[in-house]
Design a protein around this motif. Structure first.
Motif, PDB file in Angstrom:
ATOM      1  N   ILE A  37     -11.145  -5.261 -22.912  1.00 18.46           N
ATOM      2  CA  ILE A  37     -11.443  -5.911 -24.187  1.00 18.46           C
ATOM      3  C   ILE A  37     -10.453  -5.480 -25.262  1.00 18.46           C
ATOM      4  CG2 ILE A  37     -13.094  -4.115 -24.883  1.00 18.46           C
ATOM      5  CD1 ILE A  37     -13.403  -7.881 -25.600  1.00 18.46           C
ATOM      6  N   THR A  38      -9.972  -4.243 -25.197  1.00 16.04           N
ATOM      7  CA  THR A  38      -9.016  -3.767 -26.196  1.00 16.04           C
ATOM      8  C   THR A  38      -7.691  -4.506 -26.080  1.00 16.04           C
ATOM      9  OG1 THR A  38     -10.036  -1.569 -26.176  1.00 16.04           O
ATOM     10  CG2 THR A  38      -7.826  -1.743 -27.091  1.00 16.04           C
ATOM     11  N   THR A  40      -7.233  -7.474 -24.729  1.00 16.17           N
ATOM     12  CA  THR A  40      -7.461  -8.871 -25.075  1.00 16.17           C
ATOM     13  C   THR A  40      -7.453  -9.073 -26.581  1.00 16.17           C
ATOM     14  OG1 THR A  40      -8.758  -9.276 -23.077  1.00 16.17           O
ATOM     15  CG2 THR A  40      -9.113 -10.773 -24.924  1.00 16.17           C
ATOM     16  N   LEU A  41      -8.184  -8.242 -27.308  1.00 13.81           N
ATOM     17  CA  LEU A  41      -8.262  -8.397 -28.757  1.00 13.81           C
ATOM     18  C   LEU A  41      -6.932  -8.074 -29.424  1.00 13.81           C
ATOM     19  CD1 LEU A  41     -11.815  -6.904 -29.387  1.00 13.81           C
ATOM     20  CD2 LEU A  41     -11.139  -9.305 -29.320  1.00 13.81           C
ATOM     21  N   HIS A  42      -6.148  -7.174 -28.833  1.00 15.74           N
ATOM     22  CA  HIS A  42      -4.827  -6.882 -29.384  1.00 15.74           C
ATOM     23  C   HIS A  42      -3.908  -8.092 -29.248  1.00 15.74           C
ATOM     24  CE1 HIS A  42      -0.955  -5.034 -30.116  1.00 15.74           C
ATOM     25  NE2 HIS A  42      -0.565  -5.302 -28.889  1.00 15.74           N
ATOM     26  N   GLY A  45      -5.527 -11.001 -31.547  1.00 14.73           N
ATOM     27  CA  GLY A  45      -5.585 -10.753 -32.986  1.00 14.73           C
ATOM     28  C   GLY A  45      -4.322 -10.183 -33.581  1.00 14.73           C
ATOM     29  N   TYR A  51      -5.923 -16.911 -25.714  1.00 15.63           N
ATOM     30  CA  TYR A  51      -6.669 -16.178 -24.695  1.00 15.63           C
ATOM     31  C   TYR A  51      -6.001 -16.268 -23.326  1.00 15.63           C
ATOM     32  CZ  TYR A  51     -10.515 -15.291 -27.900  1.00 15.63           C
ATOM     33  OH  TYR A  51     -11.274 -14.841 -28.952  1.00 15.63           O
ATOM     34  N   VAL A 161     -15.083  -2.673 -29.642  1.00 14.11           N
ATOM     35  CA  VAL A 161     -15.211  -3.752 -30.627  1.00 14.11           C
ATOM     36  C   VAL A 161     -15.583  -3.187 -31.997  1.00 14.11           C
ATOM     37  CG1 VAL A 161     -16.548  -5.794 -31.260  1.00 14.11           C
ATOM     38  CG2 VAL A 161     -15.768  -5.499 -28.909  1.00 14.11           C
ATOM     39  N   THR A 165     -13.124  -3.585 -35.235  1.00 15.01           N
ATOM     40  CA  THR A 165     -13.522  -4.336 -36.424  1.00 15.01           C
ATOM     41  C   THR A 165     -13.519  -3.469 -37.681  1.00 15.01           C
ATOM     42  OG1 THR A 165     -15.834  -3.909 -35.838  1.00 15.01           O
ATOM     43  CG2 THR A 165     -14.907  -6.013 -35.151  1.00 15.01           C
ATOM     44  N   ALA A 169      -6.433  -3.196 -34.359  1.00 12.84           N
ATOM     45  CA  ALA A 169      -6.179  -3.207 -32.911  1.00 12.84           C
ATOM     46  C   ALA A 169      -5.263  -2.060 -32.486  1.00 12.84           C
ATOM     47  CB  ALA A 169      -5.593  -4.556 -32.492  1.00 12.84           C
TER      48      ALA A 169
END
Length: 419
Positions: A37-38, A40-42, A45, A51, A161, A165, A169
């Protein structure tokens, strides 16, 4: 739950070093579960990519882990645990230190190398459990281990997450890197055994590669990959159902329920008086996954996912227990590396395959595909096992101790799991 016993758990916790190992495992696995997840969000975002691009980074990292796992396991078999921990701890530290500042085209090959040198926390813990726990208690030990994995997956992504937030990131990525480095240092200091005292005394020359990937072991690995194909497909399917129902805000409740079912299933499985074949458990997992797509609301999803959820931890625990018995101690590290590769391979195939079907045919067909793949793979493996067992006598030796290790469970055991 007739016939369920708690004595196996008491025996496991009473063994020297086991409780400490499980505590270290729980802490070390939390950052490991936050990696996906880290990243992916990096990518989405911070690098402002889609994606699909994030999925590609995850895919190349997973390929690296799948290829690196057996190699790192063989390093443990030949050189011991600490040299491997030094290599992977340093590799993880370097990757997470530089990854936040890399442009996307450079991040892709570096993610592959980072995946290949990922600290193999899961495989190390399972190998050490086989060294610390006698065979008659390993099913309970691996059930506890599977429950620990569930707790880690509940905590790791959620923490990532929350941190992301509230910070950024890159800060989250550096935090994951620091946590993984500390996990590697902690494991190095702890230095859990990878062979029992008896195995050390009986150790001879390391077995060759052909002693690791026996036909029976390959069948179990295929079944393991099939199981995680189902689990990854379910993961994606849950999100699809909730998005169609405009109930994505309830996803946390559904995932917590799914994890809780798995925890209960793992506890019951470890306390049962008789083991279950991973092939049988995987067949049941596939069958129970198919109807989950019929859910149209979050509360129905929580209800329909329960039977499959109860089987998640038992499937992984059963496969770990089976593999630990099928190979000699001298190559157990490589075997557990292959086990980790099978887990990651199934996951990497399940999410995109089921996602493709979800996009075109809807959630019900996505769950159907996941379940069908699981059932077909497991039934084919069962047929092969029965054919080989009914033909020539299987080769003897420590790498192939008994056909019963992956044979179909006796019908008399069925009511116990159903309860």
């Amino acid at each position: 739950m007739g016939g369920m016993r708690l004595e196996p758990y008491r025996h496991v916790f009473a063994l020297p070093g086991v409780l400490r190992l499980l505590a270290v495992a729980l802490l070390a696995r939390v950052p490991a579960t936050a990696v996906g997840i880290t990243l992916t969000l990096h990518v989405v975002g911070n690098l402002h990519r889609g994606y699909g691009a994030a999925g590609l980074v995850g895919a190349v990292s997973t390929i690296g882990m799948a290829l690196g796992g057996p190699v790192l396991g063989r390093l443990v078999d030949r050189r011991g645990l600490r040299p491997m921990l030094l290599l992977t701890t340093a590799g993880s530290a370097v990757f997470w230190a530089v990854a936040p500042v890399l442009p996307y085209p450079v991040l892709l090959p570096v993610a592959f190398l980072g995946g290949a040198l990922t600290l193999p926390v899961f495989s190390v813990i399972r190998q050490s459990l086989a060294a610390l726990v006698p065979q008659q208690h390993r099913r309970a030990a691996y059930s506890i281990d599977s429950m620990s994995v569930e707790l880690s997956f509940m905590a790791g992504p959620a923490l990532a997450v929350v941190i992301l937030t509230n910070t950024s990131a890159p800060a989250t990525m550096w935090g994951v890197g620091v946590a993984l480095t500390l996990a590697g240092i902690g494991l190095y200091a702890f230095n859990p055994p990878v062979h029992s005292a008896e195995e050390h005394a009986a150790a001879g020359a390391p077995a060759g590669r052909h002693r690791v990937l026996t036909p029976r072991l390959v069948l179990v690995l295929v079944a393991v990959a099939g199981a995680t194909f189902v689990l990854a497909g379910t993961d994606v399917g849950i999100v699809a159902v909730l998005r169609e129902a405009n109930q994505l805000s309830w996803s946390g409740v559904v995932f917590i329920a799914w994890g809780a079912y798995s925890l209960v299933g793992g506890f019951v499985y470890g306390a049962l008086p008789r083991p279950w074949s991973p092939l049988v458990l995987m067949t049941l997992l596939g069958l129970c996954t198919m109807p989950v797509g019929l859910a149209g609301e979050w509360h129905w999803l929580c209800l329909l996912i329960a039977p499959a959820g109860f089987l998640c931890a038992p499937v992984i625990a059963s496969s770990s227990d089976t593999i630990s018995r099928m190979v000699p101690a001298s190559v157990r590290g490589e075997a557990m590396g292959w086990h980790g590769s099978a887990l990651t391979t199934g996951t990497s195939l399940g999410a995109p395959a089921v996602g493709f079907v979800l996009d075109r045919y809807g959630a019900s067909w996505g769950f159907a595909l996941a379940g069908i793949v699981g059932v077909v793979v497991s039934l084919l493996a069962i047929v092969v096992v029965r054919h080989r067992s009914g033909g020539a006598t299987p080769p003897g030796g420590p790498a192939d101790p008994a056909p019963a290790a992956i044979a179909v469970a006796a019908p008399a055991a069925a009511p116990a799991v159903a309860q």
